[in-house]
Design a protein around this motif. Structure first.
Motif, PDB file in Angstrom:
ATOM      1  N   UNK A 156     -62.469  -3.933  19.150  1.00 28.02           N
ATOM      2  CA  UNK A 156     -61.176  -4.260  18.541  1.00 28.02           C
ATOM      3  C   UNK A 156     -61.340  -4.876  17.159  1.00 28.02           C
ATOM      4  N   UNK A 157     -62.550  -5.213  16.791  1.00 35.79           N
ATOM      5  CA  UNK A 157     -62.803  -5.769  15.457  1.00 35.79           C
ATOM      6  C   UNK A 157     -63.287  -4.713  14.471  1.00 35.79           C
TER       7      UNK A 157
ATOM      8  N   UNK B 268     -56.060  -7.221  14.060  1.00 37.39           N
ATOM      9  CA  UNK B 268     -57.143  -7.485  15.018  1.00 37.39           C
ATOM     10  C   UNK B 268     -56.797  -8.728  15.843  1.00 37.39           C
ATOM     11  N   UNK B 269     -57.390  -8.827  17.019  1.00 42.68           N
ATOM     12  CA  UNK B 269     -57.217 -10.052  17.812  1.00 42.68           C
ATOM     13  C   UNK B 269     -58.252 -11.094  17.399  1.00 42.68           C
ATOM     14  N   UNK B 270     -57.917 -12.352  17.609  1.00 43.14           N
ATOM     15  CA  UNK B 270     -58.919 -13.403  17.416  1.00 43.14           C
ATOM     16  C   UNK B 270     -59.295 -13.951  18.784  1.00 43.14           C
ATOM     17  N   UNK B 271     -60.464 -14.552  18.829  1.00 45.37           N
ATOM     18  CA  UNK B 271     -60.932 -15.100  20.105  1.00 45.37           C
ATOM     19  C   UNK B 271     -60.018 -16.206  20.606  1.00 45.37           C
ATOM     20  N   UNK B 272     -59.266 -16.846  19.697  1.00 46.89           N
ATOM     21  CA  UNK B 272     -58.387 -17.943  20.124  1.00 46.89           C
ATOM     22  C   UNK B 272     -57.025 -17.442  20.600  1.00 46.89           C
TER      23      UNK B 272
ATOM     24  N   UNK C 181     -63.212 -11.690  11.935  1.00 53.31           N
ATOM     25  CA  UNK C 181     -62.920 -12.332  13.221  1.00 53.31           C
ATOM     26  C   UNK C 181     -64.056 -12.143  14.215  1.00 53.31           C
TER      27      UNK C 181
ATOM     28  N   UNK D 147     -55.527 -12.956   5.122  1.00 51.90           N
ATOM     29  CA  UNK D 147     -55.307 -12.838   6.564  1.00 51.90           C
ATOM     30  C   UNK D 147     -54.110 -13.705   6.939  1.00 51.90           C
TER      31      UNK D 147
ATOM     32  N   UNK E 255     -54.919  -8.384   8.468  1.00 49.77           N
ATOM     33  CA  UNK E 255     -55.945  -8.560   7.441  1.00 49.77           C
ATOM     34  C   UNK E 255     -55.844  -7.468   6.388  1.00 49.77           C
TER      35      UNK E 255
ATOM     36  N   UNK F 206     -52.899  -0.521  17.014  1.00 48.25           N
ATOM     37  CA  UNK F 206     -53.869  -1.617  16.921  1.00 48.25           C
ATOM     38  C   UNK F 206     -53.383  -2.836  17.698  1.00 48.25           C
TER      39      UNK F 206
ATOM     40  N   UNK G 288     -50.513 -18.822  10.436  1.00 48.93           N
ATOM     41  CA  UNK G 288     -51.644 -19.330   9.662  1.00 48.93           C
ATOM     42  C   UNK G 288     -51.989 -18.312   8.579  1.00 48.93           C
TER      43      UNK G 288
ATOM     44  N   UNK H 107     -54.409 -17.347   5.203  1.00 50.96           N
ATOM     45  CA  UNK H 107     -55.700 -17.671   4.578  1.00 50.96           C
ATOM     46  C   UNK H 107     -55.964 -16.676   3.458  1.00 50.96           C
TER      47      UNK H 107
ATOM     48  N   UNK I 170     -50.294 -17.273  15.588  1.00 50.33           N
ATOM     49  CA  UNK I 170     -51.102 -18.049  16.516  1.00 50.33           C
ATOM     50  C   UNK I 170     -50.448 -18.119  17.900  1.00 50.33           C
TER      51      UNK I 170
ATOM     52  N   UNK J 158     -54.091 -11.120  14.145  1.00 50.39           N
ATOM     53  CA  UNK J 158     -54.409 -11.363  12.739  1.00 50.39           C
ATOM     54  C   UNK J 158     -54.184 -10.093  11.921  1.00 50.39           C
TER      55      UNK J 158
ATOM     56  N   UNK K   5     -54.379  -2.081   5.597  1.00 49.00           N
ATOM     57  CA  UNK K   5     -54.026  -3.170   6.507  1.00 49.00           C
ATOM     58  C   UNK K   5     -54.632  -2.919   7.889  1.00 49.00           C
ATOM     59  N   UNK K   6     -55.189  -3.978   8.451  1.00 49.32           N
ATOM     60  CA  UNK K   6     -55.708  -3.894   9.817  1.00 49.32           C
ATOM     61  C   UNK K   6     -55.115  -5.030  10.643  1.00 49.32           C
TER      62      UNK K   6
ATOM     63  N   UNK L 266     -64.057 -19.513  18.822  1.00 47.35           N
ATOM     64  CA  UNK L 266     -62.782 -20.123  19.213  1.00 47.35           C
ATOM     65  C   UNK L 266     -62.994 -21.588  19.546  1.00 47.35           C
ATOM     66  N   UNK L 267     -61.901 -22.326  19.594  1.00 45.34           N
ATOM     67  CA  UNK L 267     -61.990 -23.733  19.986  1.00 45.34           C
ATOM     68  C   UNK L 267     -62.516 -23.850  21.406  1.00 45.34           C
TER      69      UNK L 267
ATOM     70  N   UNK M  76     -62.421  -2.142  11.841  1.00 42.19           N
ATOM     71  CA  UNK M  76     -61.262  -1.967  10.961  1.00 42.19           C
ATOM     72  C   UNK M  76     -61.584  -0.933   9.882  1.00 42.19           C
TER      73      UNK M  76
ATOM     74  N   UNK N 281     -59.416 -24.185   9.859  1.00 43.46           N
ATOM     75  CA  UNK N 281     -59.517 -22.776  10.253  1.00 43.46           C
ATOM     76  C   UNK N 281     -59.869 -21.903   9.064  1.00 43.46           C
TER      77      UNK N 281
ATOM     78  N   UNK O 112     -62.886 -19.309   8.748  1.00 40.64           N
ATOM     79  CA  UNK O 112     -62.655 -17.901   8.404  1.00 40.64           C
ATOM     80  C   UNK O 112     -63.564 -17.493   7.244  1.00 40.64           C
TER      81      UNK O 112
ATOM     82  N   UNK P 104     -66.103 -15.351  14.000  1.00 41.42           N
ATOM     83  CA  UNK P 104     -65.419 -16.647  14.037  1.00 41.42           C
ATOM     84  C   UNK P 104     -65.299 -17.084  15.500  1.00 41.42           C
TER      85      UNK P 104
END
Lengths: 138, 414
Positions: free
Chosen positions: A23-24, B352-356, A35, B371, B362, B309, B381, B383, B375, B360, B349-350, A40-41, A26, A112, A116, A38
């Motif tokens: 999924x990452x 994507x998921x974040x681990x948290x 990502x 990005x 991007x 996506x 958020x 950046x 959340x 996102x 443009x993409x 996670x908490x 792109x 964050x 990033x 990166x």
């Protein structure tokens, strides 16, 4: 984290192995999102890798077969590149309970955005090195 | 052609007393069907007319016209039986199989296949056979009369004269013929009532579907177009429930043009469209839709790729990236989908998921990596990481979709 069971890695040439989730993948930035690098908490801001002594194909196998996760393939970041990104690499095999485990430590970063940015730097280094073991074609 | 194999609700023979059969037909149904060739009781007069039918025999490629004729007569016979038996939903068991039309020879001149009605060895008693034979013959005559002036003065009366299944079968008659060729159908014998199915008749029949039918219901389907047959003016629409065959209304070339432009050349990637037409069987999947009169673009290919996506991220469960990674919450996915259409034209443009557990957006804009993360706590958020200058800007606020869009599109930080 059990500090007693960790040690900072100092061999700048050691390449730590990181699995990249599909999924990452792109269209831009050479094909991988930052990502993927990166944490996670819930991972206590520690990015999971395996030590460079593990073969990249074996690292892929452990991740996909032993742990049943998905991966595009194994990518690598050298300890020197970790330090260059303002981070440190630690051997935490003992506290993680995973053989050959190492982490890239993001805990010192204040925001964050900083995470990033460092993730982007690790991503760029990994892409520069190229995929060390790619997922077999379907 | 439809066929009811299910048991009939009751089986007692029914007199066609309520059925209006004219005297000529009644006479022909009497003791025997008229003899068209030696020793054979012909069921119908059937002649293929045109230069290519002058030689002996019948061109193999037109043999299916006999089958088309048989199908149409049987459908009309079924309708007639049901009309004569109000309250019955199905024709009796064996009714379809009983119409065993046999092609025994082709007479010279114009190709004139000789057809006889064979009585199957089993399945029905004498009483049934006598009754059904009358309905088969009535089907033949109703078909002949259908082609007469009374029904084909205009398309609407034609559509009203027969049911939808019968009309569909009738429209297939003559489909293999050339421009100047025709078929003559009717009762056997020199005095039999006959009608000619020529090009003008066939054209008129093809227009009838615009006016069809009181039994149909309007449907709207959403999907993407995988095939287009310009000759048949039909296309296939892949929906979430299957694949539907759609036929365009007549005389609307702009619809055909639109379909062609929205076609998935690779069978997979195409815009989503919403199609409005009619169907006889609204079972929700694999429909046949006719009289398609409206097609609108629902979402373009760019937006579909973005949504795909997000959908990919939606399929991730807790732990997808290791023990500390979280699934994307439904509310986060909804928020992400809601802004996707506004970002469909943004190059590179993409999503994507974040681990948290964030979604996102991007994009690289010059040397800047932008990005925007929705959340899991509902915050936005942003950046902005300049890879040349190492300048870093970040901000977190309540989710504001318009702000997210401006940031990703233009890099606007406000």
């Amino acid at each position: 984290m059990n500090q007693e069971s960790t040690a900072v890695l100092t061999d700048d040439s050691e390449v730590l192995l990181r699995q990249v989730h599909p999924s990452h993948e792109i269209q831009t930035n050479a094909g991988i999102s930052s990502e993927a690098f990166v944490p996670s908490e819930d991972d206590r801001d520690l990015l999971s890798t395996l030590r460079g002594r593990v073969d990249p194909a074996e690292a892929y196998r452990r991740w996909t077969e032993d742990l049943s996760h998905e991966s595009l393939g194994t990518y690598g970041v050298a300890v020197g590149e970790v330090e260059g990104a303002g981070l440190r690499a630690i051997d935490d095999e003992g506290s993680a309970g995973v053989a050959d485990h190492a982490s890239i430590d993001f805990t010192a970063l204040a925001s964050k955005g900083q995470q990033k940015k460092r993730g982007r730097k690790l991503r760029d280094a990994a892409i520069q090195r190229g995929c060390l073991h790619a997922r077999p074609s379907l | 052609m439809g066929s009811d194999d299910a048991p009939a609700e009751d089986a007692e023979p029914t007199e066609p007393s309520d059925l209006q059969i004219d005297d000529a037909t009644s006479d022909r149904m009497g003791a025997s069907l008229e003899v068209e060739s030696d020793d054979v009781e012909s069921f119908a007069f059937f002649s293929l007319n045109g230069d290519r039918f002058e030689a002996s025999g019948m061109p193999a490629e037109t043999a299916r016209e006999v089958g088309n004729f048989r199908d149409a007569v049987l459908q009309l016979a079924r309708e007639a039986w049901l009309e004569a038996n109000p309250g019955r939903q199905r024709v009796p068991n064996g009714f379809d199989e009983g119409f065993d039309l046999r092609l025994i020879t082709v007479n010279p001149g114009s190709a004139r296949p000789q057809m006889v009605l064979n009585r199957p060895a089993s399945r029905q008693n004498d009483q049934d056979w006598d009754e059904w034979s009358q309905f088969y013959t009535f089907g033949r005559d109703r078909l002949t009369n259908f082609y007469g002036d009374r029904h084909l003065d205009d398309a609407s009366s034609g559509a009203a004269a027969v049911g939808n299944r019968a009309l569909a079968a009738i429209k297939r008659i003559g489909s293999s013929l050339g421009e100047s060729e025709s078929i003559t159908v009717g009762a056997p014998g020199r005095d039999g009532n006959r009608s000619v199915v020529d090009r003008s008749v066939r054209d008129l029949l093809q227009s009838i579907d615009e006016l069809l039918p009181s039994e149909s219901v309007e449907v709207e389907l959403e999907g993407f177009i995988t095939e287009f047959d310009s000759a048949a003016r039909s296309f296939r629409l892949r929906t979430s429930n299957g694949e539907s065959l759609c036929r365009l209304e007549s005389y609307n070339p702009s619809l055909a043009t639109f379909v062609r432009s929205a076609l998935a050349l690779d069978g997979l990637n195409a815009p989503d469209v919403r199609v409005t037409g009619n169907t006889l069987d609204d079972n929700g999947r694999n429909l046949t839709v006719f009289n398609v009169r409206r097609i609108v673009l629902v979402r373009g290919l760019d937006e579909k790729l973005l949504l795909s996506q997000i959908q990919r991220a939606a399929g991730l469960g807790d732990g997808w990236l290791g023990p500390g990674s979280r699934a994307i919450a439904p509310a986060t996915l909804v928020a992400a989908r809601s802004v996707a259409s506004d970002l469909r034209a943004v190059p590179g443009l993409s999503i994507v998921p974040s681990a948290r557990g964030a979604v996102v957006f991007e994009r690289r804009l010059g040397s800047r990596e932008l990005s925007a993360a929705i959340e899991p706590n509902g915050q936005l958020f942003l950046c902005d990481d300049d890879t040349d200058t190492e300048d870093l800007w970040e901000d977190e606020s309540d989710l504001d979709a318009a702000r997210l869009v401006r940031f990703i599109k233009d890099g606007a930080r406000e």
